[in-house]
Design a protein around this motif. Structure first.
Motif, PDB file in Angstrom:
ATOM      1  N   GLU A 168     105.642 -15.990  88.950  1.00 46.84           N
ATOM      2  CA  GLU A 168     105.740 -16.765  87.701  1.00 46.84           C
ATOM      3  C   GLU A 168     107.163 -16.725  87.146  1.00 46.84           C
ATOM      4  O   GLU A 168     107.718 -17.762  86.758  1.00 46.84           O
ATOM      5  CB  GLU A 168     104.758 -16.196  86.655  1.00 46.84           C
ATOM      6  N   LEU A 169     107.758 -15.525  87.136  1.00 46.44           N
ATOM      7  CA  LEU A 169     109.129 -15.411  86.617  1.00 46.44           C
ATOM      8  C   LEU A 169     110.089 -16.253  87.449  1.00 46.44           C
ATOM      9  O   LEU A 169     110.935 -16.977  86.917  1.00 46.44           O
ATOM     10  CB  LEU A 169     109.581 -13.945  86.615  1.00 46.44           C
ATOM     11  N   ALA A 170     109.949 -16.169  88.778  1.00 46.84           N
ATOM     12  CA  ALA A 170     110.846 -16.938  89.645  1.00 46.84           C
ATOM     13  C   ALA A 170     110.680 -18.429  89.391  1.00 46.84           C
ATOM     14  O   ALA A 170     111.665 -19.169  89.294  1.00 46.84           O
ATOM     15  CB  ALA A 170     110.571 -16.595  91.107  1.00 46.84           C
ATOM     16  N   ALA A 171     109.434 -18.868  89.260  1.00 51.83           N
ATOM     17  CA  ALA A 171     109.195 -20.299  89.045  1.00 51.83           C
ATOM     18  C   ALA A 171     109.807 -20.748  87.723  1.00 51.83           C
ATOM     19  O   ALA A 171     110.432 -21.808  87.647  1.00 51.83           O
ATOM     20  CB  ALA A 171     107.692 -20.574  89.065  1.00 51.83           C
ATOM     21  N   ARG A 172     109.666 -19.931  86.699  1.00 52.20           N
ATOM     22  CA  ARG A 172     110.177 -20.340  85.389  1.00 52.20           C
ATOM     23  C   ARG A 172     111.698 -20.249  85.296  1.00 52.20           C
ATOM     24  O   ARG A 172     112.306 -20.836  84.409  1.00 52.20           O
ATOM     25  CB  ARG A 172     109.480 -19.517  84.284  1.00 52.20           C
ATOM     26  N   LEU A 173     112.302 -19.504  86.227  1.00 49.37           N
ATOM     27  CA  LEU A 173     113.773 -19.397  86.233  1.00 49.37           C
ATOM     28  C   LEU A 173     114.397 -20.322  87.284  1.00 49.37           C
ATOM     29  O   LEU A 173     115.620 -20.325  87.465  1.00 49.37           O
ATOM     30  CB  LEU A 173     114.181 -17.951  86.516  1.00 49.37           C
ATOM     31  N   ALA A 174     113.577 -21.090  87.976  1.00 50.28           N
ATOM     32  CA  ALA A 174     114.078 -21.912  89.099  1.00 50.28           C
ATOM     33  C   ALA A 174     115.261 -22.779  88.673  1.00 50.28           C
ATOM     34  O   ALA A 174     115.213 -23.439  87.634  1.00 50.28           O
ATOM     35  CB  ALA A 174     112.941 -22.788  89.625  1.00 50.28           C
ATOM     36  N   GLY A 175     116.305 -22.745  89.490  1.00 51.58           N
ATOM     37  CA  GLY A 175     117.488 -23.569  89.219  1.00 51.58           C
ATOM     38  C   GLY A 175     118.351 -23.065  88.089  1.00 51.58           C
ATOM     39  O   GLY A 175     119.414 -23.609  87.812  1.00 51.58           O
ATOM     40  N   ARG A 176     117.902 -21.996  87.389  1.00 55.15           N
ATOM     41  CA  ARG A 176     118.654 -21.488  86.222  1.00 55.15           C
ATOM     42  C   ARG A 176     119.256 -20.126  86.495  1.00 55.15           C
ATOM     43  O   ARG A 176     120.411 -19.856  86.174  1.00 55.15           O
ATOM     44  CB  ARG A 176     117.709 -21.335  85.013  1.00 55.15           C
ATOM     45  N   ALA A 177     118.436 -19.232  87.041  1.00 52.23           N
ATOM     46  CA  ALA A 177     118.902 -17.851  87.202  1.00 52.23           C
ATOM     47  C   ALA A 177     118.251 -17.240  88.432  1.00 52.23           C
ATOM     48  O   ALA A 177     117.203 -17.698  88.894  1.00 52.23           O
ATOM     49  CB  ALA A 177     118.549 -17.021  85.962  1.00 52.23           C
ATOM     50  N   LEU A 178     118.911 -16.219  88.941  1.00 52.32           N
ATOM     51  CA  LEU A 178     118.380 -15.490  90.095  1.00 52.32           C
ATOM     52  C   LEU A 178     117.492 -14.358  89.579  1.00 52.32           C
ATOM     53  O   LEU A 178     117.926 -13.566  88.734  1.00 52.32           O
ATOM     54  CB  LEU A 178     119.554 -14.908  90.901  1.00 52.32           C
ATOM     55  N   LEU A 179     116.260 -14.311  90.067  1.00 56.28           N
ATOM     56  CA  LEU A 179     115.388 -13.183  89.754  1.00 56.28           C
ATOM     57  C   LEU A 179     115.633 -12.113  90.816  1.00 56.28           C
ATOM     58  O   LEU A 179     115.373 -12.343  92.000  1.00 56.28           O
ATOM     59  CB  LEU A 179     113.920 -13.613  89.775  1.00 56.28           C
ATOM     60  N   VAL A 180     116.160 -10.975  90.400  1.00 54.45           N
ATOM     61  CA  VAL A 180     116.480  -9.896  91.331  1.00 54.45           C
ATOM     62  C   VAL A 180     115.400  -8.827  91.214  1.00 54.45           C
ATOM     63  O   VAL A 180     115.232  -8.236  90.146  1.00 54.45           O
ATOM     64  CB  VAL A 180     117.864  -9.286  91.021  1.00 54.45           C
ATOM     65  N   VAL A 181     114.673  -8.604  92.286  1.00 55.21           N
ATOM     66  CA  VAL A 181     113.633  -7.577  92.276  1.00 55.21           C
ATOM     67  C   VAL A 181     114.155  -6.388  93.078  1.00 55.21           C
ATOM     68  O   VAL A 181     114.412  -6.508  94.282  1.00 55.21           O
ATOM     69  CB  VAL A 181     112.309  -8.111  92.870  1.00 55.21           C
ATOM     70  N   ASP A 182     114.344  -5.283  92.407  1.00 59.53           N
ATOM     71  CA  ASP A 182     114.872  -4.081  93.057  1.00 59.53           C
ATOM     72  C   ASP A 182     113.695  -3.259  93.580  1.00 59.53           C
ATOM     73  O   ASP A 182     112.948  -2.661  92.810  1.00 59.53           O
ATOM     74  CB  ASP A 182     115.704  -3.287  92.044  1.00 59.53           C
ATOM     75  N   GLU A 183     113.563  -3.257  94.911  1.00 61.06           N
ATOM     76  CA  GLU A 183     112.441  -2.560  95.545  1.00 61.06           C
ATOM     77  C   GLU A 183     112.880  -1.277  96.236  1.00 61.06           C
ATOM     78  O   GLU A 183     112.396  -0.953  97.330  1.00 61.06           O
ATOM     79  CB  GLU A 183     111.768  -3.492  96.565  1.00 61.06           C
ATOM     80  N   ALA A 184     113.764  -0.537  95.594  1.00 59.46           N
ATOM     81  CA  ALA A 184     114.252   0.702  96.209  1.00 59.46           C
ATOM     82  C   ALA A 184     113.104   1.649  96.581  1.00 59.46           C
ATOM     83  O   ALA A 184     113.202   2.413  97.532  1.00 59.46           O
ATOM     84  CB  ALA A 184     115.224   1.406  95.263  1.00 59.46           C
ATOM     85  N   TYR A 185     111.999   1.568  95.824  1.00 51.68           N
ATOM     86  CA  TYR A 185     110.900   2.529  96.020  1.00 51.68           C
ATOM     87  C   TYR A 185     109.614   1.873  96.517  1.00 51.68           C
ATOM     88  O   TYR A 185     108.551   2.482  96.474  1.00 51.68           O
ATOM     89  CB  TYR A 185     110.611   3.254  94.691  1.00 51.68           C
ATOM     90  N   VAL A 186     109.710   0.625  96.972  1.00 53.79           N
ATOM     91  CA  VAL A 186     108.469  -0.122  97.231  1.00 53.79           C
ATOM     92  C   VAL A 186     107.634   0.496  98.351  1.00 53.79           C
ATOM     93  O   VAL A 186     106.404   0.354  98.369  1.00 53.79           O
ATOM     94  CB  VAL A 186     108.788  -1.606  97.528  1.00 53.79           C
TER      95      VAL A 186
END
Ligand code: PMP
Length: 351
Positions: A168-186
């Motif tokens: 949802e966040l990525a879709a709402r930020l499309a074309g505007r901003a990069l959604l960076v998901v930090d999965e250091a511990y995933v």
């Protein structure tokens, strides 16, 4: 719209440094990089030569590990370097901003400050288990927001933000901003990486690292998984040779089949230890609250965090005192160690 239109405009015409190893030529006698013709002794064997900027073998191996085509990977000196490069690629100093969570990993703020970007943080509430409201997060974003960073599992709370909320966040930020998901511990969370969403959401970028579960913090190998245009941009502004040869060798050794199988067994041990530690700490005399953690650490609230910190230190155990951070009053972050180390923690706390 391509996200490149949101990168720093001066980088569109930026010519990257043309390092010797990028020429692509092979030759028996190499006199193009001002290297020393002789190699050192065994340990330094081959280190007289500059490394490939992005070694093919490592890219292929990490691509398989992270289930992403090698063209969507950029490998650098820990995920710290990828965070720094994303900030430098997208944020115009004095104008742009970065949106993230609070509490969260401290390097996003530091990196933003160094780049001269404003840092806006959504305060999460421990009483609500640090739940993330996408509307509240996006309310902080405006036309000058270039990166929105979600750390999942979040350091230091251990909270997992997964699945629908990221899409949802990525879709709402499309074309505007990069959604960076930090999965250091995933790897400790037992869920699939958000990188699987990049095909559908090209403004999503995921950070992975060999520093945690793969036991290579000292080698400094982190990976950005993102759409090809983002990878290309980061590669163009990166240092000519980001990956030291000994680190590449160590990474390849840590990623052979036997090593990966051992790593998976170790994850199992640490996840079981996390549950054991959490269960025992929950009934420790001075523990007031303990949050569910999807990472290899626990966030624990004590009656008196400084006293608990001192008690652990007197027993030879160092943990992270995060109690000065907003929202983390009286809290310590305790890494899940080997079983005997966790026994020592429990003994020191009378649990
Ligand atoms: N992201 C998070 C959430 C971290 O906690 C850390 C290290 N503590 C990093 C990134 C940096 O990892 P690396 O060693 O890959 O630079």
């Amino acid at each position: 719209m391509s996200l490149l239109a949101r990168a720093r405009p001066e980088l569109a015409a930026f010519t990257p440094y043309a390092s010797a190893r990028r020429s692509g030529f092979e030759a028996r006698i190499r006199l193009e990089a001002n290297e020393c013709p002789w190699s050192g002794d065994e340990e330094a064997s081959g280190l007289n030569r500059y490394p490939s900027p992005q070694p093919d073998a490592l890219r292929a191996r990490l691509g398989a590990l992270y289930d992403a085509p090698p063209s969507r990977l950029w490998i650098g000196r820990g995920s710290d370097e990828a965070i720094d490069l994303l900030l430098r690629a997208f944020c115009r100093p004095g104008r742009d901003n970065v949106v993230a969570l609070a509490p969260t990993f401290g390097m996003y703020r530091i990196g933003a400050q160094l780049q001269g970007a404003e840092y806006r943080a959504l305060a999460l509430d421990g009483e609500a288990d640090f739940a993330l409201d996408p509307d509240a997060l996006l309310a902080l974003a405006d036309d000058d927001t270039k990166l929105v960073v979600v750390c999942s599992p979040n350091n230091p709370t251990g909270t997992l933000y997964h699945g629908d909320v990221l899409g949802e966040l990525a879709a709402r930020l499309a074309g505007r901003a990069l959604l960076v998901v930090d999965e250091a511990y995933v790897e400790f969370a037992g869920v699939a990486s958000a990188a699987g969403l990049i095909g559908r959401h090209p403004n999503l970028a995921v950070l992975r690292t060999l520093s945690k579960v793969h036991a290579l913090a000292g080698a400094r190998v982190g990976t950005l998984v993102a759409a090809e245009e983002v990878i290309d941009l980061v590669g163009r502004i990166a240092a000519p040779y980001p990956l030291p040869t000994p680190s590449v060798r160590a990474a390849l050794a840590a990623l052979d089949d036997d090593a990966v199988a051992r790593t998976e067994r170790r994850v199992g041990v640490l996840v079981a230890e996390r549950a054991r530690l959490a269960h025992a700490l929950a009934s420790a005399p001075d523990v007031r609250r303990l949050w569910p953690s999807a990472g290899n650490f626990l966030l624990v609230r004590f009656a008196d965090a400084d006293a608990a910190f001192a008690r652990l230190l007197a027993a030879g155990i160092l943990v992270r005192n995060v109690s000065k951070q907003a929202g983390l009053e009286q809290c310590l972050r305790i890494t899940v160690g080997a079983p005997d180390e966790n026994d020592a923690v429990l003994a020191a706390l009378g649990a």
